[in-house]
Enzyme design. Structure first.
Site, PDB file in Angstrom:
ATOM      1  N   CYS A   1      38.841  18.054  25.100  1.00 26.81           N
ATOM      2  CA  CYS A   1      38.658  18.776  23.834  1.00 26.81           C
ATOM      3  C   CYS A   1      37.375  19.598  23.958  1.00 26.81           C
ATOM      4  O   CYS A   1      36.291  19.039  24.180  1.00 26.81           O
ATOM      5  CB  CYS A   1      38.538  17.788  22.680  1.00 26.81           C
ATOM      6  SG  CYS A   1      37.952  18.557  21.162  1.00 26.81           S
TER       7      CYS A   1
ATOM      8  N   GLU B   1       0.850  -1.199   0.000  1.00 23.67           N
ATOM      9  CA  GLU B   1       0.000   0.000   0.000  1.00 23.67           C
ATOM     10  C   GLU B   1       0.883   1.246   0.000  1.00 23.67           C
ATOM     11  O   GLU B   1       2.049   1.177   0.405  1.00 23.67           O
ATOM     12  CB  GLU B   1      -0.895  -0.002   1.238  1.00 23.67           C
ATOM     13  CG  GLU B   1      -0.103   0.155   2.523  1.00 23.67           C
ATOM     14  CD  GLU B   1      -0.844  -0.296   3.764  1.00 23.67           C
ATOM     15  OE1 GLU B   1      -1.136  -1.505   3.870  1.00 23.67           O
ATOM     16  OE2 GLU B   1      -1.113   0.565   4.622  1.00 23.67           O
TER      17      GLU B   1
ATOM     18  N   ASP C   1       2.886  10.466   3.202  1.00 23.37           N
ATOM     19  CA  ASP C   1       3.865  11.349   3.828  1.00 23.37           C
ATOM     20  C   ASP C   1       3.157  12.400   4.681  1.00 23.37           C
ATOM     21  O   ASP C   1       3.041  13.560   4.312  1.00 23.37           O
ATOM     22  CB  ASP C   1       4.696  12.018   2.726  1.00 23.37           C
ATOM     23  CG  ASP C   1       6.001  12.566   3.277  1.00 23.37           C
ATOM     24  OD1 ASP C   1       6.273  12.329   4.466  1.00 23.37           O
ATOM     25  OD2 ASP C   1       6.733  13.222   2.522  1.00 23.37           O
TER      26      ASP C   1
ATOM     27  N   TYR D   1      -4.417   2.631   8.582  1.00 25.26           N
ATOM     28  CA  TYR D   1      -3.647   1.517   8.001  1.00 25.26           C
ATOM     29  C   TYR D   1      -3.110   0.538   9.051  1.00 25.26           C
ATOM     30  O   TYR D   1      -2.399  -0.396   8.737  1.00 25.26           O
ATOM     31  CB  TYR D   1      -2.499   2.029   7.130  1.00 25.26           C
ATOM     32  CG  TYR D   1      -1.577   3.024   7.814  1.00 25.26           C
ATOM     33  CD1 TYR D   1      -0.822   2.663   8.912  1.00 25.26           C
ATOM     34  CD2 TYR D   1      -1.473   4.331   7.355  1.00 25.26           C
ATOM     35  CE1 TYR D   1       0.005   3.559   9.542  1.00 25.26           C
ATOM     36  CE2 TYR D   1      -0.643   5.239   7.969  1.00 25.26           C
ATOM     37  CZ  TYR D   1       0.088   4.844   9.063  1.00 25.26           C
ATOM     38  OH  TYR D   1       0.900   5.736   9.692  1.00 25.26           O
TER      39      TYR D   1
ATOM     40  N   CYS E   1      43.187  17.735  15.656  1.00 25.28           N
ATOM     41  CA  CYS E   1      41.811  18.156  15.897  1.00 25.28           C
ATOM     42  C   CYS E   1      41.672  19.667  15.656  1.00 25.28           C
ATOM     43  O   CYS E   1      42.432  20.458  16.236  1.00 25.28           O
ATOM     44  CB  CYS E   1      41.432  17.816  17.336  1.00 25.28           C
ATOM     45  SG  CYS E   1      39.861  18.543  17.822  1.00 25.28           S
TER      46      CYS E   1
ATOM     47  N   CYS F   1      41.041  21.363  19.364  1.00 28.41           N
ATOM     48  CA  CYS F   1      42.023  21.434  20.455  1.00 28.41           C
ATOM     49  C   CYS F   1      43.442  21.122  19.986  1.00 28.41           C
ATOM     50  O   CYS F   1      44.366  21.088  20.784  1.00 28.41           O
ATOM     51  CB  CYS F   1      41.628  20.482  21.578  1.00 28.41           C
ATOM     52  SG  CYS F   1      41.703  18.759  21.087  1.00 28.41           S
TER      53      CYS F   1
ATOM     54  N   LYS G   1      11.176   2.838  -0.336  1.00 27.82           N
ATOM     55  CA  LYS G   1      11.137   4.281  -0.598  1.00 27.82           C
ATOM     56  C   LYS G   1      11.345   4.587  -2.078  1.00 27.82           C
ATOM     57  O   LYS G   1      12.108   3.904  -2.757  1.00 27.82           O
ATOM     58  CB  LYS G   1      12.235   4.986   0.220  1.00 27.82           C
ATOM     59  CG  LYS G   1      12.152   4.755   1.721  1.00 27.82           C
ATOM     60  CD  LYS G   1      10.915   5.345   2.357  1.00 27.82           C
ATOM     61  CE  LYS G   1      11.042   6.816   2.623  1.00 27.82           C
ATOM     62  NZ  LYS G   1      11.778   7.167   3.800  1.00 27.82           N
TER      63      LYS G   1
ATOM     64  N   LYS H   1       2.850   4.586   0.978  1.00 26.77           N
ATOM     65  CA  LYS H   1       3.337   5.151   2.244  1.00 26.77           C
ATOM     66  C   LYS H   1       2.999   6.641   2.212  1.00 26.77           C
ATOM     67  O   LYS H   1       3.561   7.399   1.417  1.00 26.77           O
ATOM     68  CB  LYS H   1       4.840   4.939   2.371  1.00 26.77           C
ATOM     69  CG  LYS H   1       5.395   5.425   3.688  1.00 26.77           C
ATOM     70  CD  LYS H   1       6.831   4.971   3.837  1.00 26.77           C
ATOM     71  CE  LYS H   1       7.392   5.326   5.189  1.00 26.77           C
ATOM     72  NZ  LYS H   1       7.346   6.742   5.513  1.00 26.77           N
TER      73      LYS H   1
ATOM     74  N   CYS I   1      39.208  12.706  17.494  1.00 24.64           N
ATOM     75  CA  CYS I   1      40.121  13.462  18.348  1.00 24.64           C
ATOM     76  C   CYS I   1      40.383  12.612  19.584  1.00 24.64           C
ATOM     77  O   CYS I   1      39.460  12.065  20.179  1.00 24.64           O
ATOM     78  CB  CYS I   1      39.458  14.788  18.721  1.00 24.64           C
ATOM     79  SG  CYS I   1      40.212  15.575  20.136  1.00 24.64           S
TER      80      CYS I   1
HETATM   81  S1  IVH Z   1       2.554   0.882   9.016  1.00 26.83           S
HETATM   82  C1  IVH Z   1       4.218  -0.747  13.096  1.00 26.83           C
HETATM   83  N1  IVH Z   1       1.597   1.855   6.798  1.00 26.83           N
HETATM   84  O1  IVH Z   1       5.503   5.755   7.938  1.00 26.83           O
HETATM   85  C2  IVH Z   1       4.336   0.070  11.875  1.00 26.83           C
HETATM   86  N2  IVH Z   1       2.992   3.257   8.107  1.00 26.83           N
HETATM   87  O2  IVH Z   1       8.385   5.520   8.293  1.00 26.83           O
HETATM   88  C3  IVH Z   1       3.097   0.776  11.543  1.00 26.83           C
HETATM   89  N3  IVH Z   1       3.273   5.515   7.206  1.00 26.83           N
HETATM   90  O3  IVH Z   1       5.466   5.856  11.431  1.00 26.83           O
HETATM   91  C4  IVH Z   1       3.261   1.655  10.378  1.00 26.83           C
HETATM   92  N4  IVH Z   1       2.002   5.258   5.447  1.00 26.83           N
HETATM   93  O4  IVH Z   1       3.721   7.245  10.149  1.00 26.83           O
HETATM   94  C5  IVH Z   1       2.373   2.104   7.875  1.00 26.83           C
HETATM   95  N5  IVH Z   1       0.640   2.619   4.849  1.00 26.83           N
HETATM   96  C6  IVH Z   1       1.395   2.844   5.907  1.00 26.83           C
HETATM   97  C7  IVH Z   1       2.016   4.088   6.110  1.00 26.83           C
HETATM   98  C8  IVH Z   1       2.814   4.252   7.234  1.00 26.83           C
HETATM   99  C9  IVH Z   1       2.749   6.106   6.117  1.00 26.83           C
HETATM  100  C10 IVH Z   1       4.178   6.197   8.137  1.00 26.83           C
HETATM  101  C11 IVH Z   1       3.909   5.985   9.602  1.00 26.83           C
HETATM  102  C12 IVH Z   1       5.175   5.390  10.159  1.00 26.83           C
HETATM  103  C13 IVH Z   1       6.181   5.862   9.153  1.00 26.83           C
HETATM  104  C14 IVH Z   1       7.431   5.011   9.163  1.00 26.83           C
END
Ligand code: IVH
Length: 701
Positions: free
Chosen positions: A451, A124, A128, A234, A427, A430, A322, A126, A445
């Site tokens: 230092c 799914e 932002d 989610y 360094c 120092c 990512k 991610k 250092c």
């Molecule tokens: S699952 C136990 N699903 O990404 C883990 N996270 O980089 C539960 N996020 O802290 C997270 N979309 O804020 C999950 N489809 C998605 C997401 C998602 C965005 C965020 C979330 C998490 C962060 C980690």
């Protein structure tokens, strides 16, 4: 001043008191509520004194809203804090298909499954934005908490109630249900919000994530109400009964309860299926209507998720793939060196400011001297061996929220006289000699205690937000106090009041009120949790995750310090016990040993501890706690689950896992190849069981 006031007419005095009341109120708000003072502390003190003086001469004119009684009183500021019943974790990252394949292999390895086995995953987008946990009790929204540090977040309930896609009531027979997801702002809403900000003469937000975070964390929920926030569900935290047997079914259930879930959620049982879905989402990235920064993959079967569990900060059953970082070319003006709290000399590129992925970048990390020369940490060639020089044109990239890095150099633009960068041997702070340990790309250092740059960085770490978090004692004040020679180690922070109160009052920029606030916030932090204290010490390789592991294992400072005193004594079990903690590696263990073997470092730590009141770690025993308080030892090869999984189950059920058998051991679990530990258990009459029996005991079959 007194003479003047005595000559005031009644109406003059009244007018003056009204004016002062308004001014002082505004100054108080700016200082406490907005963190943005409009007058200096000394001006504030003067106005307050004037107010008091007039009140003394004209007591009958004293206003009901008089500000004269509020000296040092700190109005409530910010949000109250709520501890998550189940921690809110982040996700590990994958940057390419290889990382993804390795993730799949790790999952199977942990579960003891053959490599050919196919695991079902859900993929799914991610989002932002920022994560939020919503707690419903008997169908009613009780509170909404931000992630915070994962353990404790901010109570933003009243703001969350203004978000349309967060239902106030859900039809459900769950006594408790915590719904977790992401708060975000769509592209369209972001543009119109920024337009409005500009029309009002206010600063526009840099990107929609900032806009979402800034809007959710408004102290006035009337403001949040007019911000176009949305919420995707989610995940979940505490639930009085299961939402389903699979991730996919659980998300469908959340959707049927009235939450928006992402329509691009897809189930697949092959890595190819995940990659196809990633490509599809990447294609749609620009038309999807909100910011996404990758694709999240989660093991679908919830019983497997349970078996996989978590590392210190991320679930083993999920990963974020990512999108590639965004890139930009710019001019490298200068290479500076920063000295960290462990003495590491970190080169930083000062760049001609350039926009990368919507954010202006003017610095980038250059890691270490090898990196500058074109070598990676294993001596392999990077950037085709091109080195980095002052005056170069460089390509900068950002991946997620991380510090910008340099991915390439345009050698064709290099001028003839350009010179390779000479990494200093002494360094820069120092002038002491620097050392590069074997197998370490970092030059440090050697002047660990004296230092100035190292000492300052250690102190800054100590007071930082995730450590002691002392209000009013930030980086600027640490530098000031160090230069006045008032503090050179953490314990001296707690002696400031005793030794330098008068001196501080006389310094520019400090007034009665700010000094009083500082003293109060230092004293407040004398009570500190064992885990926070460990992190604050700034011991090399000891981060927040490691501090948590140590705190959970040793429970009290006294247990921990005794163990550390014994750590290099071969006769004692302290070393074995330390490295048997799941997640504590040789690097951390050695670093702890070095710290406690150094008399000077130990003395600094003990001086600090003598000023504190350390809260013991709560012993976290899971509800059924089958092994609570028991000491277990694994020996030989386990065939049906990995050591990691076995340890995780043991700890989940309240046990402590040790590395060696002693009279204190309660149970030994053995597999083929078990040798001396099993024999010792027999001699000592300790119960020993094989893997099948173990699996029956923990009930994962
Ligand atoms: S699952 C136990 N699903 O990404 C883990 N996270 O980089 C539960 N996020 O802290 C997270 N979309 O804020 C999950 N489809 C998605 C997401 C998602 C965005 C965020 C979330 C998490 C962060 C980690």
């Amino acid at each position: 001043m007194q003479n003047e006031i005595a000559n005031y007419s009644k109406s003059e005095a009244k007018r003056e008191l009204a004016r002062l009341s308004l001014l002082l109120k505004r100054a108080n708000q700016a200082y406490h509520r907005d963190d943005d003072p409009i007058i200096s502390d000394s001006e504030f003190d003067k106005l307050k004194a004037l107010n008091q003086e007039i009140e003394k001469h004209f007591p009958e004119l004293k206003r009901r809203d008089s500000q004269s009684q509020t000296v040092g009183a700190k109005p409530a500021r910010g949000f109250s804090k709520i501890k998550h019943s189940i921690r809110m974790l982040s996700l590990a990252n994958a940057f390419d298909e290889n990382d993804l394949i390795e993730f799949d292999i790790r999952v199977k390895k942990h579960l003891g499954l053959p490599e050919v086995h196919q695991i079902s995953y859900v993929a799914e987008p991610k989002i932002d934005g920022l994560s939020l946990s919503l707690r419903y009790e008997k169908g009613r929204l009780i509170y909404a908490v931000t992630r915070g540090d994962g353990e404790i977040g901010e109570d933003v309930t009243e703001n969350a109630r203004t978000i349309k896609s967060i239902p106030e009531m859900i039809e459900s027979d769950y006594d408790v249900l915590e719904v977790r997801g992401e708060v975000y702002i769509s592209h369209e809403d972001f543009l119109s919000l920024n337009k409005k900000q500009e029309e009002k003469g206010e600063k526009p937000f840099a990107n929609s994530r900032n806009a979402a975070a800034g809007s959710l964390r408004q102290l006035d929920n009337e403001i949040t109400k007019h911000r176009p926030l949305k919420f995707f569900a989610y995940a979940w935290g505490e639930a009085s009964k299961a939402l389903g047997q699979t991730q996919f079914a659980a998300i469908a259930k959340l959707n049927s309860l009235g939450f928006e879930t992402n329509p691009l959620t897809k189930k697949t049982n092959s890595i190819m299926g995940l990659i196809d879905h990633y490509k599809l989402i990447e294609q749609k990235r620009n038309s999807i209507g909100y910011d996404i920064d990758g694709v999240v993959y989660k093991v679908d079967d919830l019983s497997l998720q349970l078996r996989l569990g978590f590392t210190t900060s991320t679930p083993r059953w999920a990963i974020a793939h990512k999108f590639p970082a965004e890139l930009a070319w710019t001019f490298l003006k200068k290479i500076d060196l920063q000295i960290g709290r462990t003495g590491a000399l970190s080169p930083v590129a000062r760049l001609e400011p350039v926009t990368v992925g919507g954010v202006v970048v003017s610095n980038a990390t250059l890691h270490n001297e090898d990196y500058i020369a074109g070598l990676d940490s294993n001596g392999g060639i990077i950037r085709d061996g091109k080195d980095i020089r002052e005056g170069d044109w460089v390509q900068v990239y950002r991946a997620g929220d991380v510090i910008p890095k340099i991915s390439d150099v345009d050698v064709s633009k290099r001028i003839q006289v350009s010179q390779t960068f000479n990494f200093p041997i002494n360094c820069p702070s120092c002038n002491s000699s620097t050392v590069r340990e074997e197998n370490d790309a970092v030059r440090r250092c050697s002047n660990f205690f004296d230092c100035p740059a190292q000492v300052i960085e250690k102190l800054k770490h100590f007071v930082s937000r995730r450590a002691f978090d002392i209000d009013g004692l930030g980086e600027k004040q640490i530098e000031q106090f160090f230069h006045y020679k008032w503090i050179s180690e953490p314990s001296e922070i707690f002696e400031l009041e005793e030794n330098y109160l008068q001196d501080l009052l006389e310094k520019d920029g400090w007034g009665v009120r700010s000094v009083e606030n500082l003293v109060n916030s230092i004293n407040e932090k004398r009570l500190i949790s064992f885990e926070k204290l460990l992190f604050s010490l700034g011991i090399r390789h000891l981060g927040e995750g490691g501090s948590r592991l140590l705190a959970r294992h040793y429970l009290t400072w006294s247990n921990f310090s005794k163990a550390m005193e014994n750590i290099s004594n071969l006769e004692s079990d302290s070393w074995d016990d330390l490295i048997s903690i799941d997640g504590v590696g040789d690097m951390l263990a050695n670093s702890l040993m070095n710290t406690f073997n150094s008399e000077r470092q130990k003395a600094q730590i003990y001086r600090l501890v003598s000023k504190l009141n350390i809260e013991d770690q709560e012993h976290r025993i899971e509800s059924d706690g089958k092994f609570s308080g028991k000491k277990l030892v694994f020996t030989g090869t386990l065939e049906k689950m990995s050591r990691g999984e076995a340890k995780m189950h043991a700890e989940r059920l309240g046990a402590q896992v040790a590395g060696s058998v002693s009279a204190k051991t309660d149970l030994v679990i053995f597999g083929p190849g078990a040798g001396s530990k099993l024999k010792k258990a027999e001699v000592l009459g300790i119960r020993a069981i094989d893997e099948d029996e173990w699996i029956k005991l923990i009930g994962t079959e």
